[in-house]
Design an enzyme around this catalytic site. Structure first.
Site, PDB file in Angstrom:
ATOM      1  CD  GLU A   1       4.240  10.908 -13.810  1.00 27.59           C
ATOM      2  OE1 GLU A   1       4.641   9.649 -13.780  1.00 27.59           O
ATOM      3  OE2 GLU A   1       3.282  11.326 -14.153  1.00 27.59           O
ATOM      4  N   GLY A   2       8.293  10.232  -9.852  1.00 24.28           N
ATOM      5  CA  GLY A   2       9.335   9.809  -9.268  1.00 24.28           C
ATOM      6  C   GLY A   2      10.010  11.282  -8.663  1.00 24.28           C
TER       7      GLY A   2
END
Length: 602
Positions: free
Chosen positions: A412-413
């Protein structure tokens, strides 16, 4: 409804993402895990029972990727309705609020590789279509995704496009007859790819600057998969490369508008970030329980190792960090639900309200993602240490937890990207006039040049802690304001400074969430029943003051000079000062309750 109640409701609904830096929140206005209702607790028990009956006794088989096993587990979860918790009833789901869906995510987060497959399917595999699809698309795909008949995956990352997702090379061109997009490209690290029926695929149409998104079915001509990736952890989750070779995608399967793909990706990642935070809570609690039980059983030098201070410190610190993460996660979750309700009350439809409500708290989602993933890493690392030599054995439970945890700081980053985004989003909202950071920052600077008004000490159980938090906010405004004024357009290139400021914001949000949770608990249960939680709060604020000072000092040393630097440093010291407390005894108290209960109990 009384006028007072109406005012409180309006105040709660007026909360904006990022406002925690410049406003004070009332404890009564946040949601805490101690407030779950009977229906929500039943759902939590269902999730725990599901893991015990189907997952926990099959972890080796899952990690070996036994043919059909993960699909079977997902089908069983679908039969229980766990895949459709937050899907509207019109599309075959339960239509529960975001906070309830977070509880389900937390409980299933203890399921190792299964939790990854579950989260990918219910989040990035389903929500792009639910939030951005046409009514025809939603009617076609969402009911089958909600039931588990079809499984979902999300194809964004490419060999040369990770954090810079919009630089992807996958291309789509309209066919001569105008009926299909011809899709070509390569995607990698695609979770659930091995058994997914539906892929949300991002690619640029022609020479567009921005991505577009497409709904691609696995049976479309031109879709092929590479073999399963060999990974450090989460070995039981399917992770493959997906290739699109002249794949014919019907034009009606374009998701949302052309070039809206990057916006879709960013907004879905906001959801993924806070959901990841929820999942790590469940995983962390499971690890702590096993660590406590082992510490109570393991004998060394004639007594259980749980009796030794070094072990008690580790157990206490594990619990403190998880309690902190949990407080922040459910505070933000309820804020999202309240934002959704407010938007719907203003006339927005439910789906768009959910999307906008989540987007409003993107700052908090990034903060939670970073803190939660680093908390789980801390918890599993110390879990291995508590187990000692057995912790390093593949026959003991810590080895799998240790390996499975590491991906969360990349999912998610990356945490580095999320730290930078936290500050970037805060400053952009200030520039747009959505957050008034300039006024409070200037007020703090004025306060620095005046004689401090110490006044009479405030009274009340939480008066001192609230003062600390108000000062932490001033410390952050000093550093961030000076960084913006000094570096201006160069600030974006000074990543070390940005990450220092982000760490200050993270410490503030986490410690304030913890203080508010404990204050509300005391109001509901009484001070005596919350002795250990009060210790958690005090240790948290003590540690946060030191961490905020350290990060602020590093930031100022990176850009400030001369008299301005000296003044800022003086202000930083002043606003991060707290009274000394006996953290050793506080941690002993926290650990003692864990040891007595023989499980995570906060």
């Amino acid at each position: 409804m009384s006028d007072t109640t109406t005012e409180k409701t309006m105040t709660k609904k007026a909360v904006k993402g990022g406002e925690f830096l410049i406003t004070e929140t009332a404890a009564e206005d946040i949601f805490i895990p101690e407030d779950w209702n009977e229906e929500q607790l039943m759902m939590a028990d269902t999730c725990t029972s599901f893991l015990e009956a189907n997952v926990n006794n099959n972890l080796d088989r899952i990690d070996a990727q036994e043919e059909g096993l993960m699909v079977k587990l997902m089908n069983q979860a679908g039969e229980l309705g766990l895949l459709g918790i937050s899907i509207p009833e019109a599309y075959g789901g339960f239509g529960k609020d975001f906070t309830t869906s977070m509880l389900v995510t937390e409980k299933l987060g203890a399921g190792h590789s299964f939790s990854v497959a579950f989260a990918a399917h219910t989040g990035i595999g389903t929500l792009p279509i639910l939030y951005y699809g046409t009514e025809v698309q939603k009617q076609k795909y969402i009911p089958k995704l909600a039931s588990g008949e079809w499984k979902g995956a999300y194809c964004l990352t490419e060999p040369n496009a990770g954090s810079d997702a919009n630089s992807g090379k996958s291309k789509a061109v309209l066919s001569p007859d105008g009926k299909h997009y011809i899709l070509n490209g390569q995607k990698m690290w695609i979770t659930n790819a091995g058994f997914a029926d539906i892929f949300t695929v991002f690619a640029k149409i022609d020479d567009d600057e921005n991505l577009s998104a497409f709904i691609v079915e696995k049976n479309f001509e031109g879709v092929s998969l590479n073999t399963e990736e060999h990974k450090m952890g989460i070995k039981g989750s399917s992770t493959r490369q997906v290739f699109f070779n002249d794949c014919k995608v019907p034009v009606e399967n374009l998701l949302s508008e052309r070039q809206n793909g990057f916006k879709i990706a960013v907004n879905i990642l906001n959801l993924g970030r806070i959901k990841l935070g929820g999942a790590t809570i469940g995983a962390s609690k499971e690890v702590i329980t096993k660590a406590v039980q082992y510490a109570n059983e393991r004998q060394q030098f004639g007594r259980a190792i749980a009796k030794y201070g070094a072990i008690r410190y580790k157990l206490a610190q594990q619990a403190i960090r998880v309690f902190n993460t949990e407080a922040a996660t459910y505070r933000a979750s309820m804020n999202i639900d309240e934002a959704v309700e407010s938007l719907m009350a203003g006339g927005m439809d439910e789906i768009n309200a959910k999307l906008k409500g989540t987007e409003q708290f993107a700052i908090e989602a990034a903060i939670i993602k970073v803190h939660a993933s680093e908390t789980l890493d801390y918890v599993v690392d110390e879990g291995v240490q508590i187990y000692g030599g057995m912790g390093y054995s593949a026959d003991a439970p810590m080895e799998r937890s240790y390996r499975d945890s590491r991906i969360n700081r990349i999912f998610e980053g990356t945490n580095e990207i999320n730290r930078i985004l936290t500050v970037d989003m805060m400053l952009k909202r200030a520039m747009k006039g959505e957050l008034d950071l300039m006024g409070p920052a200037q007020k703090v600077v004025g306060e620095l040049t005046s004689i401090p008004d110490f006044g009479a000490p405030e009274e009340g159980l939480f008066a001192k802690e609230k003062k600390y938090l108000a000062n932490f906010k001033k410390a952050i405004l000093i550093v961030a304001g000076a960084a913006v004024q000094t570096l201006m357009t160069q600030l974006a290139k000074e990543q070390e400074v940005l990450m220092n400021i982000a760490d200050m914001l993270i410490e503030l949000y986490i410690s304030e969430s913890t203080q508010l949770r404990v204050e509300k608990m005391v109001a509901e249960k009484g001070e005596e029943a919350c002795k250990e939680q009060l210790d958690i709060m005090r240790v948290t604020l003590n540690d946060s003051s030191e961490n905020i000072f350290k990060s602020g000092k590093e930031a100022l040393n990176g850009f400030a000079q001369g008299d301005e630097k000296r003044m800022m440093m003086m202000g930083l010291k002043r606003f991060t000062k707290t009274d000394d407390i006996n953290t050793t005894q506080a941690r002993r108290n926290i650990a003692a309750k864990l040891i007595l209960e023989n499980k995570y109990c906060y």
